[in-house]
Scaffold this motif. Structure first.
Motif, mmCIF file in Angstrom:
data_model
loop_
_atom_site.group_PDB
_atom_site.id
_atom_site.type_symbol
_atom_site.label_atom_id
_atom_site.label_comp_id
_atom_site.label_asym_id
_atom_site.label_seq_id
_atom_site.Cartn_x
_atom_site.Cartn_y
_atom_site.Cartn_z
ATOM 1 N N ILE A 1 97.230 34.073 39.884
ATOM 2 C CA ILE A 1 96.918 32.814 38.898
ATOM 3 C C ILE A 1 98.264 32.509 37.974
ATOM 4 C CG2 ILE A 1 95.452 32.072 36.939
ATOM 5 C CD1 ILE A 1 93.391 33.828 38.595
ATOM 6 N N ILE A 2 98.717 33.508 37.387
ATOM 7 C CA ILE A 2 99.626 33.180 36.341
ATOM 8 C C ILE A 2 101.121 33.018 36.611
ATOM 9 C CG2 ILE A 2 100.861 34.406 34.204
ATOM 10 C CD1 ILE A 2 98.297 35.863 33.724
ATOM 11 N N PHE A 3 101.393 33.827 37.761
ATOM 12 C CA PHE A 3 102.891 33.775 38.305
ATOM 13 C C PHE A 3 103.149 32.583 39.251
ATOM 14 C CE2 PHE A 3 103.311 37.247 35.459
ATOM 15 C CZ PHE A 3 104.547 37.442 34.910
ATOM 16 N N GLU A 4 102.240 32.436 40.185
ATOM 17 C CA GLU A 4 102.298 31.751 41.134
ATOM 18 C C GLU A 4 101.439 30.339 41.140
ATOM 19 O OE1 GLU A 4 101.052 34.209 44.581
ATOM 20 O OE2 GLU A 4 102.612 35.774 44.177
ATOM 21 N N SER A 5 101.926 29.364 41.845
ATOM 22 C CA SER A 5 101.314 28.310 42.002
ATOM 23 C C SER A 5 100.881 27.813 43.570
ATOM 24 C CB SER A 5 102.273 27.063 41.346
ATOM 25 O OG SER A 5 103.423 27.121 42.178
#
Length: 271
Positions: free
Chosen positions: A15-19
């Motif tokens: 969730i935080i590091f990937e899109s």
């Protein structure tokens, strides 16, 4: 007791590091909106009429945004496979600087304006919209500047010696003349720097014919010298763009690549 699904490191990392996932993309968009709002608040706070009118609203929003960025930074450290590497990375340092100003403002009031450094976090917008080619160009520019630092440092040293000599020469020519502004060596060197860089404030001007002739020479010299750093970096950029991946590995992240690949599937580096 099993942790809730949303607290699992792998899930939180995606969730935080990937899109790549809808929720990851949504989180990044929310982050960009929060950064934009924070920067707008910083500008509004410098306008006395608006800052006084909306003081309570601005303070509440600032506290909420600071809490959001703090939780986000802690979450990034928590779910990162290599926390130390993240903390010391470019984005890690920028993320830390984004949350420190509100806390430092309790001791240093003017530190709050460092919140404008949050604008650096807009770089993540390239990852959100998959603008890998722009990211690649940015890394090429950074590497080129790093490789050119030694040459630029030598050039800078030469330039400091040159403006000192020219400033001293102008001081010898102008000092003692009526209405002269060249009253000391420091002022003369300052004039040489302003003139050679073609800034030309006009606050200090020579009054003698020889001084004006020397001034014209320094102006023309500035046009020829000021382009040197640009040429150094440009030549290094050309060399960087000619470099190819070796041994089937990406030159930036060292991930495995194939001969037919044009971009690294892991980091987006142009191959």
């Amino acid at each position: 007791m099993k942790k809730p699904h949303w607290l699992e490191k792998e899930k939180l990392y995606s969730i935080i590091f990937e899109s790549d996932t809808p929720i990851g993309r949504l989180f990044d968009i929310i982050l960009i909106v929060a950064i934009s709002l924070s920067i707008i608040i910083s500008f509004i706070e410098t306008i006395p009429s608006l800052a006084h009118t909306f003081k309570l609203v601005l303070e509440i929003l600032e506290y909420l945004l600071t809490f959001f960025f703090t939780v986000e930074y802690i979450a990034r450290i928590y779910c990162s496979p290599r926390p130390r590497e993240y903390v010391l990375s470019f984005f890690g340092v920028i993320d830390l600087l984004a949350i420190l100003p509100p806390y430092l403002s309790y001791f240093l009031p003017n530190a709050r304006y460092m919140m404008l450094m949050r604008s650096f976090r807009f770089i993540r917008i390239f990852r959100i919209f998959r603008l890998f080619s722009f990211i690649n160009e940015g890394y090429i520019l950074m590497r080129s500047i790093q490789k050119s630092l030694t040459k630029i440092s030598v050039y800078f040293l030469f330039l400091m010696i040159l403006v000192t000599c020219l400033g001293t020469l102008m001081f010898m020519v102008e000092n003692g003349e009526p209405n002269t502004q060249f009253t000391d060596l420091g002022t003369s060197v300052y004039w040489a720097i302003v003139t050679m860089t073609t800034v030309g404030y006009g606050d200090i001007t020579p009054v003698t014919p020889i001084g004006r002739l020397l001034s014209a020479f320094v102006m023309l010299l500035g046009y020829t010298i000021i382009a040197v750093p640009t040429g150094i970096v440009t030549a290094t950029i050309i060399d960087e763009t000619k470099e190819k991946p070796k041994d089937g590995h990406c030159p930036r992240c060292d991930a495995m690549v194939h001969d037919e690949d044009h971009y690294c599937a892991h980091c987006g580096e142009k191959l």
